[in-house]
Scaffold this active site. Structure first.
Site, PDB file in Angstrom:
ATOM      1  N   ARG A   1       0.815  -1.208   0.000  1.00 54.89           N
ATOM      2  CA  ARG A   1       0.000   0.000   0.000  1.00 54.89           C
ATOM      3  C   ARG A   1       0.851   1.262   0.000  1.00 54.89           C
ATOM      4  NH1 ARG A   1      -1.452   1.269   4.563  1.00 54.89           N
ATOM      5  NH2 ARG A   1      -2.518  -0.602   5.249  1.00 54.89           N
TER       6      ARG A   1
ATOM      7  N   TYR B   1     -15.126  19.857 -12.815  1.00 60.95           N
ATOM      8  CA  TYR B   1     -15.571  18.464 -12.869  1.00 60.95           C
ATOM      9  C   TYR B   1     -16.713  18.252 -11.881  1.00 60.95           C
ATOM     10  CZ  TYR B   1     -15.421  13.425 -13.117  1.00 60.95           C
ATOM     11  OH  TYR B   1     -15.764  12.102 -13.296  1.00 60.95           O
TER      12      TYR B   1
HETATM   13  C1  LIG Z   1     -12.608  12.521 -15.334  1.00 64.89           C
HETATM   14  C2  LIG Z   1     -12.132  13.722 -14.610  1.00 64.89           C
HETATM   15  C3  LIG Z   1     -11.821  13.648 -13.253  1.00 64.89           C
HETATM   16  C4  LIG Z   1     -12.016  12.385 -12.447  1.00 64.89           C
HETATM   17  O1  LIG Z   1     -11.167  11.368 -12.858  1.00 64.89           O
HETATM   18  P1  LIG Z   1     -11.467   9.800 -12.585  1.00 64.89           P
HETATM   19  O2  LIG Z   1     -10.241   9.147 -13.076  1.00 64.89           O
HETATM   20  O3  LIG Z   1     -12.707   9.477 -13.359  1.00 64.89           O
HETATM   21  O4  LIG Z   1     -11.689   9.651 -11.115  1.00 64.89           O
HETATM   22  C5  LIG Z   1     -11.341  14.796 -12.651  1.00 64.89           C
HETATM   23  N1  LIG Z   1     -11.185  15.955 -13.314  1.00 64.89           N
HETATM   24  C6  LIG Z   1     -11.486  16.063 -14.617  1.00 64.89           C
HETATM   25  C7  LIG Z   1     -11.277  17.364 -15.310  1.00 64.89           C
HETATM   26  C8  LIG Z   1     -11.971  14.955 -15.301  1.00 64.89           C
HETATM   27  O5  LIG Z   1     -12.283  15.068 -16.589  1.00 64.89           O
END
Ligand SMILES: *Cc1c(COP(=O)(O)O)cnc(C)c1O
Length: 400
Positions: free
Chosen positions: A73, A130
């Protein structure tokens, strides 16, 4: 949350992996650097990129202090190679840079926001970032953190910085594709004693270098254009301050949001094509955006590389390539659904950054403040002429 994260005792394993004669030189171009990024020193009869190491624990005789690998981990040689590669791309020629890989983009984002916030401290988020920043905001507020928001466009976050301890920037923003002046915001934040994090998911390290623009953290989802094949979830945090890196690494250890060795290896393997993929995607995205812009039924076409886009001037000042995402609005929900159904080469899917073109009506999720006919398209590496023809045909069909 109630206790600050102190740099942990565990050492960074990157020294152990340090190379070498095979590493990139500062003067090398992007395409040259990505094919060698993070590779270990050449060794006769060993593979150039060692395979994934599957280990929950490592042989550990005696005193564990300073052991690079003890428990699965905390560290893993496959992560070390990937982290080294991403660090080389985010901040070329920078010996101090450290990267911490995570299980997903959200694991990386949460690690920075939660490890760097305290009850009573203030965090400035974008209000158009996001969509999971919204539930994360509620969680932060539940822990007693003051959360302020402002739009990405026009550097509006500047007005919210007084007394803040952390500024979170997402530029270009997803899915609206607004851009802010990262250097200007970072300077203003630092003057007020705030740390600065930039979500670099959309741009990738070849498209934008947040640390060079003054950010303390470059954070990204590696699920999107970084790995580019739609088969891996991954995230990372890159920073230069060893104490910040240690606190993020310690957070990963506590919550256990670790990438699998297979995912880390696939990600490292896919970096070799990052230059050809993102270059091609940006060119294709521009061609599609221009074709869309010529159609009367399409409004609000956004792509940072499009001359005339509200974000283009600022994007051109701080970005090296403009990404694969194009957003636009069709007359209504039904028109948008007919358009998506009529596309032959474009899969109806969420996410972005993959080699195959995808698109979706964002309104189906209910999370973004967008019109019902709003489409986010992620342009892949197909032939531009085929994509443009497919988009035109589907628009004609949707108009019926
Ligand atoms: C997809 C995305 C995330 C989250 O990423 P995951 O790998 O799906 O957890 C965060 N920020 C942006 C701008 C994204 O497009």
């Amino acid at each position: 949350m109630s206790t600050p994260e102190h740099p942990s005792a565990e050492s960074s394993p990157r020294e152990e992996f340090a190379s070498t004669g095979t590493g990139p030189a500062d003067s090398d171009g992007d395409a040259t650097r990505v094919v060698r990024a993070g590779l270990p020193e050449e060794e006769p009869y060993a593979p150039p990129l060692p395979g994934p190491v599957f280990a929950a624990h490592y042989h550990l005789p005696g005193d564990p202090a300073g052991a690079p690998y003890a428990y699965g981990r905390d560290s893993n040689p496959t992560w070390t190679g990937l982290e080294r590669a991403i660090g080389e791309l985010e901040s070329p020629g920078d010996d101090r840079v450290e990267t911490v890989a995570f299980a997903s983009g959200m694991a990386a984002i949460s690690a920075v926001l939660l490890s760097q916030s305290r009850p009573g401290s203030a965090v400035v988020l974008p209000d158009d970032g996001y969509n999971l920043l919204i539930p994360l905001r509620e969680r932060l507020e539940g822990f007693g953190v003051e959360v302020r928001t402002a739009p990405t466009a026009a550097d509006a976050q500047l007005e919210r910085l007084d007394g803040a301890s952390l500024l979170w920037i997402e530029s270009p923003s997803n899915p609206g594709l607004d851009v802010c002046d990262i250097r200007r915001l970072a300077e203003a934040a630092h003057e007020r004693g705030a740390l600065v994090a930039v979500d670099n998911t959309l741009a990738t390290p070849l498209g934008q270098r947040p640390l060079a623009l003054g950010a303390d953290f470059s954070v990204a989802s590696g699920t999107k254009a970084l790995t580019g094949h739609g088969d891996v979830l991954l995230g990372y945090v890159t920073c230069r301050d060893p104490e910040l890196a240690a606190s993020v690494r310690h957070w990963r250890k506590i919550v256990g949001a670790i990438p699998g060795p297979m995912e880390a290896w696939l990600a490292h393997r896919s970096l070799a094509t990052l230059d050809v993929r993102t270059r091609r995607q940006a060119g294709n995205a521009l061609a599609v955006a221009e074709a869309l812009g010529a159609r009367p039924e399409v409004t609000g076409v956004r792509h940072p590389g499009l001359p005339g886009d509200p974000a283009h001037e600022q994007a051109a000042r701080q970005m090296h390539r403009f990404g694969c995402v194009v957003s636009f609005t069709l007359p209504d929900k039904d028109f948008a659904e007919r358009f998506l159904a009529g596309l032959r080469l474009v899969d109806d899917a969420t996410s972005f950054g993959g080699v195959r073109t995808t698109a979706e009506r964002r309104g189906r999720w209910g999370g973004d403040a967008v019109p019902e006919g709003f489409i986010r398209m992620s342009v892949g590496v197909e032939d531009a002429a085929d994509l443009v023809a497919d988009v035109r045909r589907a628009l004609d069909a949707a108009a019926g």
